[in-house]
Design a protein around this motif. Structure first.
Motif, PDB file in Angstrom:
ATOM      1  N   ASP A 204      -8.727   4.680   0.659  1.00 20.06           N
ATOM      2  CA  ASP A 204      -8.565   3.398   1.365  1.00 20.06           C
ATOM      3  C   ASP A 204      -8.824   2.223   0.415  1.00 20.06           C
ATOM      4  OD1 ASP A 204      -8.347   1.297   3.034  1.00 20.06           O
ATOM      5  OD2 ASP A 204      -9.897   1.958   4.459  1.00 20.06           O
TER       6      ASP A 204
ATOM      7  N   ALA B 227     -11.290  -3.962  -2.080  1.00 20.25           N
ATOM      8  CA  ALA B 227     -10.973  -5.361  -2.415  1.00 20.25           C
ATOM      9  C   ALA B 227     -12.260  -6.053  -2.836  1.00 20.25           C
ATOM     10  CB  ALA B 227     -10.370  -6.062  -1.200  1.00 20.25           C
TER      11      ALA B 227
ATOM     12  N   THR C 179      -8.139  -0.836   0.741  1.00 18.71           N
ATOM     13  CA  THR C 179      -8.567  -2.104   1.370  1.00 18.71           C
ATOM     14  C   THR C 179     -10.097  -2.242   1.298  1.00 18.71           C
ATOM     15  OG1 THR C 179      -8.698  -1.134   3.571  1.00 18.71           O
ATOM     16  CG2 THR C 179      -6.607  -2.146   2.968  1.00 18.71           C
ATOM     17  N   LYS C 180     -10.775  -1.087   1.267  1.00 19.85           N
ATOM     18  CA  LYS C 180     -12.253  -1.129   1.191  1.00 19.85           C
ATOM     19  C   LYS C 180     -12.732  -1.519  -0.206  1.00 19.85           C
ATOM     20  CE  LYS C 180     -13.615   2.103   4.774  1.00 19.85           C
ATOM     21  NZ  LYS C 180     -13.270   3.533   4.896  1.00 19.85           N
TER      22      LYS C 180
ATOM     23  N   PHE D 280      -4.372  -8.802  -1.226  1.00 17.66           N
ATOM     24  CA  PHE D 280      -5.767  -8.798  -1.663  1.00 17.66           C
ATOM     25  C   PHE D 280      -5.860  -8.339  -3.124  1.00 17.66           C
ATOM     26  CE2 PHE D 280      -6.290  -4.189  -1.506  1.00 17.66           C
ATOM     27  CZ  PHE D 280      -5.280  -3.822  -0.631  1.00 17.66           C
TER      28      PHE D 280
ATOM     29  N   THR E 134      -1.018  -5.865   7.821  1.00 18.53           N
ATOM     30  CA  THR E 134      -1.693  -7.127   8.179  1.00 18.53           C
ATOM     31  C   THR E 134      -1.070  -8.328   7.459  1.00 18.53           C
ATOM     32  OG1 THR E 134      -3.224  -6.847   6.348  1.00 18.53           O
ATOM     33  CG2 THR E 134      -3.910  -5.945   8.470  1.00 18.53           C
TER      34      THR E 134
ATOM     35  N   ILE F  71       0.849  -1.203   0.000  1.00 21.35           N
ATOM     36  CA  ILE F  71       0.000   0.000   0.000  1.00 21.35           C
ATOM     37  C   ILE F  71       0.883   1.251   0.000  1.00 21.35           C
ATOM     38  CG2 ILE F  71      -1.676   1.334   1.332  1.00 21.35           C
ATOM     39  CD1 ILE F  71      -2.972  -1.316   2.161  1.00 21.35           C
TER      40      ILE F  71
ATOM     41  N   THR G 128      -0.457  -5.780  -1.437  1.00 23.30           N
ATOM     42  CA  THR G 128      -0.247  -6.341  -0.098  1.00 23.30           C
ATOM     43  C   THR G 128      -0.384  -5.245   0.948  1.00 23.30           C
ATOM     44  OG1 THR G 128       1.211  -8.075  -0.929  1.00 23.30           O
ATOM     45  CG2 THR G 128       1.432  -7.510   1.399  1.00 23.30           C
ATOM     46  N   ASN G 129      -1.185  -5.545   1.969  1.00 27.03           N
ATOM     47  CA  ASN G 129      -1.274  -4.652   3.121  1.00 27.03           C
ATOM     48  C   ASN G 129      -0.105  -4.987   4.041  1.00 27.03           C
ATOM     49  OD1 ASN G 129      -1.835  -3.433   5.565  1.00 27.03           O
ATOM     50  ND2 ASN G 129      -4.059  -3.715   5.385  1.00 27.03           N
TER      51      ASN G 129
END
Ligand code: NAD
Length: 390
Positions: free
Chosen positions: A120, A125, A122-123, A165, A161, A78, A157-158
């Motif tokens: 963001d 994915a 990740t939201k 994703f 965590t 990220i 990749t995050n």
């Protein structure tokens, strides 16, 4: 024949063949690009007469300005996409050109996503989560390969965590792709093997996917045949242009196939290994392939028996099950011939991580098209089999 309907996605323009990289300047101009961010890494930027140097030469000749981001990491994080976004905004850029393998393309796509669809990622994915178009994007590909220069997938990749994703959207597909095999002649042996095995997996998973169709089948069959006749040669002698050319054709066919028929548990599980241990993606895929497909055989034994034939195995007189087993043998042989390690132990995998990785694999965007529907316990067993492999 069962009724079916599907949308079929491919980039609008794809340049292929030795020397096509010279055309990138004119094409960027035709797209109205005034100042693209070149997304690449330091190694590729420093390569004498390499992909970056040739891209810049062509842009200079066409009078297209640019700014360079040279910090792409394997399994892009990220932080990489945020850095590209910052550079894009601060430099007044208007477009993106990615130069490299899957990591460069996914970094460019990821940056494009957060530039227009919110910070963001990740939201976002999942599948078809993007409302807005990305900035104009050209992908210059240097590995054969992930197919990312053609696909609707962005794999990020995050780093907090360790979760890898996927954002899957038609909006991620680059406007134009460049595949010039002369840019791949100096890819080292290990990387040729790893990226070639990724293309191999990407021609097998869509062939047995629940979403396969006659168009993707024909792409998978041709891709597998090309890989069978060129990957070993490309690993043995990187300067074999014929082998490199066939591998590029294979990776493009595989990319088009999985763009439409999707993948399966190999990729869903490989993303866990890549996220957790930062291991090379193609190696993760190759290590898991025979164990996932052995598990999948009962879902579609005929498809696996056909695969064995496509891979050149003699299945005359064999039962469907025995013929299907030959396809697994051929997959293992290919891995061994190109020098892939045997066990996921060798990339640092630890059995105590299997439960969590199995849980996350079942949520990965690639899991849903796998032909056999598994439980967490099934996935743990597959990780264990790939760990115990000798
Ligand atoms: P990569 O892009 O991570 O590159 C690996 C290394 O190879 C880098 O250090 C790079 O500098 C070097 N390299 C690249 N081209 C070279 C060349 N021509 N000569 C010498 N060295 C070169 O490798 P990759 O396997 O292409 O990409 C892997 C990434 O792509 C993973 O993160 C994976 O999850 C992702 N992926 C994406 C898709 C998609 O559709 N978006 C599909 C499959 C995989």
């Amino acid at each position: 024949m069962a009724e079916r309907s599907y949308d079929f996605l491919m980039p609008s323009v794809n340049f292929f063949g030795p020397g096509v990289i010279n055309k990138i300047g004119e094409r960027a101009k035709m797209l109205g690009m005034k100042k693209p961010v070149i997304v690449t890494d330091k190694f590729l930027e420093g390569m004498k007469d390499g992909a970056v140097e040739q891209t810049l030469k062509s842009l200079d000749a066409a009078g297209v300005d640019y700014v360079i981001y040279n910090n792409v990491e394997p399994n892009p994080k990220i932080r990489n996409i945020k850095e590209v976004k910052k550079l894009y905004e601060e430099s007044g850029a208007d477009s993106i050109i990615t130069v490299g393998g899957g990591s460069a393309h996914d970094t460019g796509k990821g940056a494009g996503i957060i530039l227009t669809n919110g910070d963001d990622i990740t939201k976002l994915a999942g599948i078809e989560t993007l409302d807005k178009a990305l900035p104009p994007l050209i992908a210059v590909n240097t590995t054969a390969g992930t197919g990312s220069e053609l696909t609707r997938h962005a794999v990020i990749t995050n780093e907090e965590t360790h979760l890898k994703f996927v954002v899957v959207s038609w909006r991620n597909i680059p406007l134009v792709s460049f595949n010039d095999p002369t840019l791949m002649l100096d890819v080292p042996k290990g990387l040729t093997a790893a990226t070639g095995m990724d293309a191999f997996v990407q021609s097998i998973e869509p062939y047995v996917s629940v979403d396969h169709n006659p168009i993707t089948d024909s792409q998978c069959i041709e891709a597998i045949k090309l890989i069978e006749t060129s990957l070993r040669e490309a690993v043995a002698n990187g300067h074999n242009l014929e082998a490199r050319t066939k591998m590029v054709e294979a990776e493009m066919l595989a990319g088009m196939a999985f763009n439409n028929a999707n993948l399966g548990y190999v990729h869903a599980m490989a993303h866990q290994l890549g996220g957790q241990y930062d291991a090379p993606h193609g190696v993760c895929c190759a290590l898991l392939l025979p164990y996932v497909e052995e598990y999948n055989i009962i879902a579609c034994p005929e498809r696996f028996a056909e695969l064995a034939k496509i891979m050149g195995e003699n299945t005359d007189g064999l039962s469907t099950r025995d013929a299907a087993e030959l396809s697994i043998k051929a997959m293992k042989q290919m891995s061994e011939d190109v020098g892939i390690p045997k066990s996921i132990k060798e990339i640092g995998a630890k059995p105590e991580d299997f439960e969590l990785m199995a849980e996350n694999a079942l949520k990965d965007g690639n899991a849903f098209s796998n032909p056999r529907k598994g439980t967490k316990e099934d996935i743990v067993k597959i990780f264990q089999a790939a760990y115990d492999a000798k």
